[in-house]
Design a protein around this motif. Structure first.
Motif, PDB file in Angstrom:
ATOM      1  N   GLN A 143       0.826  -1.207   0.000  1.00  0.00           N
ATOM      2  CA  GLN A 143       0.000   0.000   0.000  1.00  0.00           C
ATOM      3  C   GLN A 143       0.859   1.255   0.000  1.00  0.00           C
ATOM      4  OE1 GLN A 143      -3.227   0.140  -0.273  1.00  0.00           O
ATOM      5  NE2 GLN A 143      -3.901  -1.949   0.107  1.00  0.00           N
ATOM      6  N   LEU A 144       1.959   1.238   0.761  1.00  0.00           N
ATOM      7  CA  LEU A 144       2.826   2.411   0.846  1.00  0.00           C
ATOM      8  C   LEU A 144       3.479   2.706  -0.502  1.00  0.00           C
ATOM      9  CD1 LEU A 144       5.172   3.238   3.781  1.00  0.00           C
ATOM     10  CD2 LEU A 144       6.048   3.406   1.468  1.00  0.00           C
ATOM     11  N   ILE A 145       4.031   1.683  -1.161  1.00  0.00           N
ATOM     12  CA  ILE A 145       4.676   1.890  -2.452  1.00  0.00           C
ATOM     13  C   ILE A 145       3.644   2.252  -3.509  1.00  0.00           C
ATOM     14  CG2 ILE A 145       6.087   0.827  -4.229  1.00  0.00           C
ATOM     15  CD1 ILE A 145       7.569   1.406  -1.655  1.00  0.00           C
ATOM     16  N   SER A 146       2.514   1.570  -3.500  1.00  0.00           N
ATOM     17  CA  SER A 146       1.486   1.833  -4.499  1.00  0.00           C
ATOM     18  C   SER A 146       0.926   3.238  -4.387  1.00  0.00           C
ATOM     19  CB  SER A 146       0.362   0.797  -4.363  1.00  0.00           C
ATOM     20  OG  SER A 146      -0.647   1.018  -5.310  1.00  0.00           O
ATOM     21  N   ALA A 147       0.774   3.739  -3.162  1.00  0.00           N
ATOM     22  CA  ALA A 147       0.255   5.101  -2.991  1.00  0.00           C
ATOM     23  C   ALA A 147       1.198   6.129  -3.589  1.00  0.00           C
ATOM     24  CB  ALA A 147       0.034   5.384  -1.505  1.00  0.00           C
ATOM     25  N   GLY A 148       2.515   5.862  -3.540  1.00  0.00           N
ATOM     26  CA  GLY A 148       3.463   6.792  -4.144  1.00  0.00           C
ATOM     27  C   GLY A 148       3.504   6.728  -5.648  1.00  0.00           C
ATOM     28  N   LEU A 149       2.876   5.701  -6.242  1.00  0.00           N
ATOM     29  CA  LEU A 149       2.853   5.554  -7.688  1.00  0.00           C
ATOM     30  C   LEU A 149       1.508   5.916  -8.306  1.00  0.00           C
ATOM     31  CD1 LEU A 149       4.769   2.173  -8.038  1.00  0.00           C
ATOM     32  CD2 LEU A 149       5.637   4.454  -8.544  1.00  0.00           C
ATOM     33  N   ARG A 150       0.418   5.635  -7.588  1.00  0.00           N
ATOM     34  CA  ARG A 150      -0.922   5.868  -8.145  1.00  0.00           C
ATOM     35  C   ARG A 150      -1.728   6.859  -7.335  1.00  0.00           C
ATOM     36  NH1 ARG A 150      -3.501   0.041  -8.880  1.00  0.00           N
ATOM     37  NH2 ARG A 150      -2.666  -0.211  -6.778  1.00  0.00           N
ATOM     38  N   GLY A 151      -1.245   7.223  -6.140  1.00  0.00           N
ATOM     39  CA  GLY A 151      -2.013   8.111  -5.288  1.00  0.00           C
ATOM     40  C   GLY A 151      -2.873   7.335  -4.315  1.00  0.00           C
ATOM     41  N   GLY A 152      -3.534   8.063  -3.456  1.00  0.00           N
ATOM     42  CA  GLY A 152      -4.331   7.458  -2.403  1.00  0.00           C
ATOM     43  C   GLY A 152      -3.574   7.466  -1.097  1.00  0.00           C
ATOM     44  N   LYS A 153      -4.283   7.231   0.020  1.00  0.00           N
ATOM     45  CA  LYS A 153      -3.649   7.216   1.336  1.00  0.00           C
ATOM     46  C   LYS A 153      -2.939   8.540   1.614  1.00  0.00           C
ATOM     47  CE  LYS A 153      -4.684   2.855   1.763  1.00  0.00           C
ATOM     48  NZ  LYS A 153      -5.758   2.403   2.636  1.00  0.00           N
ATOM     49  N   THR A 154      -3.648   9.640   1.502  1.00  0.00           N
ATOM     50  CA  THR A 154      -3.149  11.011   1.724  1.00  0.00           C
ATOM     51  C   THR A 154      -2.281  11.523   0.578  1.00  0.00           C
ATOM     52  OG1 THR A 154      -1.095  10.472   2.913  1.00  0.00           O
ATOM     53  CG2 THR A 154      -3.126  10.540   4.221  1.00  0.00           C
ATOM     54  N   VAL A 155      -2.074  10.735  -0.475  1.00  0.00           N
ATOM     55  CA  VAL A 155      -1.261  11.163  -1.610  1.00  0.00           C
ATOM     56  C   VAL A 155      -2.193  11.462  -2.778  1.00  0.00           C
ATOM     57  CG1 VAL A 155       0.612  10.546  -3.173  1.00  0.00           C
ATOM     58  CG2 VAL A 155       0.628   9.710  -0.815  1.00  0.00           C
ATOM     59  N   PRO A 156      -2.062  12.636  -3.443  1.00  0.00           N
ATOM     60  CA  PRO A 156      -2.957  12.952  -4.563  1.00  0.00           C
ATOM     61  C   PRO A 156      -2.741  12.013  -5.738  1.00  0.00           C
ATOM     62  CG  PRO A 156      -1.191  14.567  -4.406  1.00  0.00           C
ATOM     63  CD  PRO A 156      -1.100  13.725  -3.180  1.00  0.00           C
ATOM     64  N   THR A 157      -3.809  11.730  -6.462  1.00  0.00           N
ATOM     65  CA  THR A 157      -3.721  10.832  -7.616  1.00  0.00           C
ATOM     66  C   THR A 157      -2.930  11.428  -8.769  1.00  0.00           C
ATOM     67  OG1 THR A 157      -5.852  11.687  -8.410  1.00  0.00           O
ATOM     68  CG2 THR A 157      -5.894   9.705  -7.026  1.00  0.00           C
ATOM     69  N   SER A 158      -2.627  12.715  -8.714  1.00  0.00           N
ATOM     70  CA  SER A 158      -1.864  13.356  -9.792  1.00  0.00           C
ATOM     71  C   SER A 158      -0.429  12.847  -9.860  1.00  0.00           C
ATOM     72  CB  SER A 158      -1.872  14.876  -9.604  1.00  0.00           C
ATOM     73  OG  SER A 158      -1.331  15.238  -8.341  1.00  0.00           O
ATOM     74  N   GLY A 189       6.517  19.016  -3.367  1.00  0.00           N
ATOM     75  CA  GLY A 189       6.283  17.600  -3.199  1.00  0.00           C
ATOM     76  C   GLY A 189       5.218  17.066  -4.138  1.00  0.00           C
ATOM     77  N   PRO A 190       4.541  15.983  -3.758  1.00  0.00           N
ATOM     78  CA  PRO A 190       3.581  15.338  -4.661  1.00  0.00           C
ATOM     79  C   PRO A 190       2.346  16.179  -4.970  1.00  0.00           C
ATOM     80  CG  PRO A 190       3.474  14.339  -2.488  1.00  0.00           C
ATOM     81  CD  PRO A 190       4.660  15.260  -2.470  1.00  0.00           C
ATOM     82  N   THR A 191       2.086  17.200  -4.173  1.00  0.00           N
ATOM     83  CA  THR A 191       0.902  18.037  -4.425  1.00  0.00           C
ATOM     84  C   THR A 191       1.117  19.043  -5.543  1.00  0.00           C
ATOM     85  OG1 THR A 191       1.625  19.569  -2.687  1.00  0.00           O
ATOM     86  CG2 THR A 191       0.123  17.791  -2.044  1.00  0.00           C
ATOM     87  N   SER A 192       2.342  19.247  -5.994  1.00  0.00           N
ATOM     88  CA  SER A 192       2.626  20.223  -7.058  1.00  0.00           C
ATOM     89  C   SER A 192       3.165  19.497  -8.280  1.00  0.00           C
ATOM     90  CB  SER A 192       3.644  21.259  -6.576  1.00  0.00           C
ATOM     91  OG  SER A 192       4.839  20.631  -6.155  1.00  0.00           O
ATOM     92  N   PRO A 193       2.810  19.951  -9.494  1.00  0.00           N
ATOM     93  CA  PRO A 193       3.290  19.287 -10.710  1.00  0.00           C
ATOM     94  C   PRO A 193       4.767  19.564 -10.929  1.00  0.00           C
ATOM     95  CG  PRO A 193       2.047  21.259 -11.269  1.00  0.00           C
ATOM     96  CD  PRO A 193       1.911  21.091  -9.794  1.00  0.00           C
ATOM     97  N   PRO A 194       5.482  18.610 -11.527  1.00  0.00           N
ATOM     98  CA  PRO A 194       6.909  18.831 -11.816  1.00  0.00           C
ATOM     99  C   PRO A 194       7.084  19.837 -12.942  1.00  0.00           C
ATOM    100  CG  PRO A 194       6.175  16.757 -12.744  1.00  0.00           C
ATOM    101  CD  PRO A 194       5.018  17.291 -11.945  1.00  0.00           C
ATOM    102  N   PRO A 195       8.265  20.440 -13.066  1.00  0.00           N
ATOM    103  CA  PRO A 195       8.497  21.383 -14.174  1.00  0.00           C
ATOM    104  C   PRO A 195       8.487  20.675 -15.523  1.00  0.00           C
ATOM    105  CG  PRO A 195      10.521  20.956 -12.948  1.00  0.00           C
ATOM    106  CD  PRO A 195       9.412  20.320 -12.171  1.00  0.00           C
ATOM    107  N   ALA A 196       8.425  21.453 -16.586  1.00  0.00           N
ATOM    108  CA  ALA A 196       8.311  20.881 -17.930  1.00  0.00           C
ATOM    109  C   ALA A 196       9.553  20.094 -18.316  1.00  0.00           C
ATOM    110  CB  ALA A 196       8.038  21.993 -18.945  1.00  0.00           C
ATOM    111  N   TRP A 197      10.719  20.479 -17.817  1.00  0.00           N
ATOM    112  CA  TRP A 197      11.948  19.786 -18.201  1.00  0.00           C
ATOM    113  C   TRP A 197      12.104  18.431 -17.495  1.00  0.00           C
ATOM    114  CZ3 TRP A 197      14.536  18.904 -13.793  1.00  0.00           C
ATOM    115  CH2 TRP A 197      14.417  19.823 -12.745  1.00  0.00           C
ATOM    116  N   ALA A 198      11.303  18.151 -16.481  1.00  0.00           N
ATOM    117  CA  ALA A 198      11.402  16.897 -15.727  1.00  0.00           C
ATOM    118  C   ALA A 198      10.716  15.782 -16.521  1.00  0.00           C
ATOM    119  CB  ALA A 198      10.779  17.056 -14.353  1.00  0.00           C
ATOM    120  N   THR A 199      11.502  14.892 -17.086  1.00  0.00           N
ATOM    121  CA  THR A 199      10.982  13.772 -17.865  1.00  0.00           C
ATOM    122  C   THR A 199      11.606  12.471 -17.373  1.00  0.00           C
ATOM    123  OG1 THR A 199      12.713  13.984 -19.534  1.00  0.00           O
ATOM    124  CG2 THR A 199      10.675  15.251 -19.887  1.00  0.00           C
ATOM    125  N   SER A 200      11.029  11.363 -17.792  1.00  0.00           N
ATOM    126  CA  SER A 200      11.581  10.062 -17.430  1.00  0.00           C
ATOM    127  C   SER A 200      12.942   9.853 -18.072  1.00  0.00           C
ATOM    128  CB  SER A 200      10.622   8.941 -17.855  1.00  0.00           C
ATOM    129  OG  SER A 200       9.383   9.055 -17.186  1.00  0.00           O
TER     130      SER A 200
END
Length: 568
Positions: free
Chosen positions: A133-148, A269-280
């Motif tokens: 649940q902890l790892i999944s929330a950091g990837l998909r959201g949920g558990k106090t983490v936004p889905t964005s 943190g996770p509540t704000s979108p990353p900048p445009a230059w941040a890519t995989s």
């Protein structure tokens, strides 16, 4: 029923305190010894069953079974004695009082909470679910983490250890260097081809420096991300935040691999979108470059010739010991399950993979120990592999050298020298294990209240005592909600979940909890352990072999469809 159960028979001497069989059993053939052992086991089982029959005749068996069933199959529960009282801080009124002497066994039984599957399968299963649940929330959201966060760039990185000598393996093409093809369960896998020439000292010291390598890697990673974005390290935090969760996995050769989920977020943190230059792609390049440049010098190593110390990859250029990651560095972007179909690297696959290794250690990979050694002579009583035995011996003897004293290798010899946390994460990656446990406590509290809504009275007090519940139906546990603190147990108290004498919720701001708990021991008495085994055997199983309610879970086990739901 008496305040504390008095068993109608003398206590059994623990097995560990009995004389060794080497002094009590005469030598003989193997068949005679096996037959005697089988008869002894049957006789002991018959004695324990007879004692349970006496408890049933006295009316104590059913309450004991209800109390033990609340452990969810824990192999080594912790026994506590003490009391807990809730007071209204404004009026001084006693809302309720609970004493362990009212329980059927006369002691409060709580789960051990051990994460190792070899120590307690039931508690390790709960720990694995929580890690998922902890790892999944950091990837998909949920558990106090936004889905964005599912749209943020993230990769799954694997950092390996260098080689310390040729070992038996399963190459993708061809055969092993020994000329044979090994099966998956071949005990030779991971063992050296020539143990006398294998660099055991270098292997142990690399494991000991793996935590420092990871810390230095994260520093280099932030530096590489800043360079790729044309920023300085000081200004990077105003544009992006690096979040990660890491777990250590043991290879069959005894070295640790580091698996990490690495994510780029916005400045808050996770509540704000990353900048445009941040890519995989940028994150992939930064991880590979940082892993290649990461170096750690042995702090306690004095300057000396390269031949006087275990050799490393840079020993020819620097007379001091230097450690680095291996050449095999794997970095893969993590895709969302909803639009990748059966792709191998999805958020669910990554979460399940990391959760699997949250409950495993060296003992499940190469057959070493799951507990510390006090004396090296204790190693003779354990059935472990020769390769693991040589690594432990090497760590034990390296600890005698002054230059390695700061590594505390004897304390971590059972971990083959690795002395870091098996799992770490940044603060902003996801939720916490304490939050997940608080959710589970709240869910169980609601279930207990729904099952026992009757007002408080003599009958309610008896029912609460029989079912390991205090007055009001609230379960007794050692979890505090915001932290796991065994030194100050509150027996189920959690802010916002206080039951008054009328079965209603009290205000946490005006409720004072006074508790005092003492450690009474670990594990159940032989007859209670026998009862726990009988209860576990009677629990129904599903076609796949799993329990329908799972160890420590009320209800069914979580499936892939509801992994993001509330933890039960």
């Amino acid at each position: 029923m008496p305040s504390q159960l008095q068993f109608p028979y003398p206590a059994i001497v623990p097995t560990a305190s009995r004389p060794s069989q080497a002094f009590t059993t005469p030598s003989g053939s193997a068949d005679v010894t096996a037959s005697a052992a089988g008869r002894s086991a049957l006789e002991r089982r018959a004695r324990l069953t007879g004692r349970l029959a006496k408890l049933a005749a006295a009316g104590h068996l059913a309450p004991l079974a209800r109390q033990i069933s609340t452990l969810g199959g824990c192999a080594h529960p912790i026994r506590l004695t003490g009391h807990r009282t809730r007071l209204d801080s404004a009026t001084g009124e006693v809302l309720d009082h609970f004493d362990s002497g009212r329980l059927p066994a006369g002691e409060l039984l709580v789960r051990c909470g051990n994460r190792r599957v070899t120590r307690c399968p039931a508690c390790s299963t709960v720990y694995r679910y929580d890690t998922y649940q902890l790892i999944s929330a950091g990837l998909r959201g949920g558990k106090t983490v936004p889905t964005s966060v599912a749209a943020h760039p993230r990769v799954f990185a694997t950092l390996t250890a260098p080689g310390f000598g040729p070992v038996h393996n399963q190459p993708d093409t061809g055969r092993c260097h020994c000329g044979h093809t090994h099966s998956d369960d071949d005990p030779l896998l991971g063992t050296p081809l020539d143990p006398d020439r294998y660099d055991y000292a270098g292997a142990v010291l690399w494991n000991a420096h793996a935590p420092a390598l990871w810390a230095r890697f994260t520093t280099h990673l932030r530096r590489e991300i800043a360079n790729a974005a044309g920023l300085t390290q000081r200004t990077l935090r105003h544009h992006a935040t690096l979040s990660y969760a890491k777990v250590a996995e043991y290879q069959k050769r005894g070295q640790v691999h580091l698996h990490a989920v690495i994510r780029l977020d916005g400045p808050t943190g996770p509540t704000s979108p990353p900048p445009a230059w941040a890519t995989s792609q940028l994150l992939d390049h930064a991880v590979r470059t940082a892993a290649t440049r990461t170096r750690v010098l042995h702090e306690g190593q004095p300057r000396q010739s390269a031949g006087d110390a275990p050799r490393s990859q840079d020993a020819d250029r620097d007379p001091r010991l230097m450690f680095r990651f291996g050449r095999q560095i794997d970095v893969r972007p993590i895709r969302g399950t909803d639009f990748t179909g059966d792709a191998p690297v999805t958020d669910r696959n990554v979460a399940a993979y990391i959760a699997k290794y949250a409950t495993k250690g060296a003992e499940t990979t190469i057959g070493t120990l799951d507990r510390r050694l006090r004396l090296l002579a204790e190693l003779a009583q354990y059935d472990i592999t020769d390769h693991a035995r040589r690594i432990i011996h090497t760590a034990w003897h390296l600890a005698t050298r002054p230059e390695h004293a700061h590594l505390r290798l004897r304390q971590w010899a059972h971990m083959l020298g690795f002395r870091g946390h098996f799992s770490t994460r940044t603060r902003h990656y996801s939720t916490t294990l304490a939050h997940l446990r608080a959710e589970r406590t709240a869910w169980r509290t609601r279930q207990a209240d729904a099952a026992a809504p009757a007002p408080v009275g003599p009958r309610t007090e008896q029912t609460a005592a029989d079912s390991n519940l205090p007055v009001g139906g609230q379960p007794v546990t050692d979890r505090r909600g915001d932290r796991d603190d065994r030194s100050d147990l509150t027996a189920g108290h959690r802010a916002g979940h206080c039951a008054d004498t009328a079965g209603q919720r009290g205000n946490a701001d005006t409720t004072l909890v006074i508790s005092h708990w003492q450690y009474a021991g670990t594990g159940l008495l032989p007859e209670l352990a026998h009862l726990a085994n009988l209860l576990e055997a009677k629990r129904p199983t599903r076609p796949d072999g799993r329990r329908p309610d799972g160890p420590g879970h009320s209800g069914r086990q979580p499936s892939d469809a509801d992994r993001t739901g509330a933890v039960a």
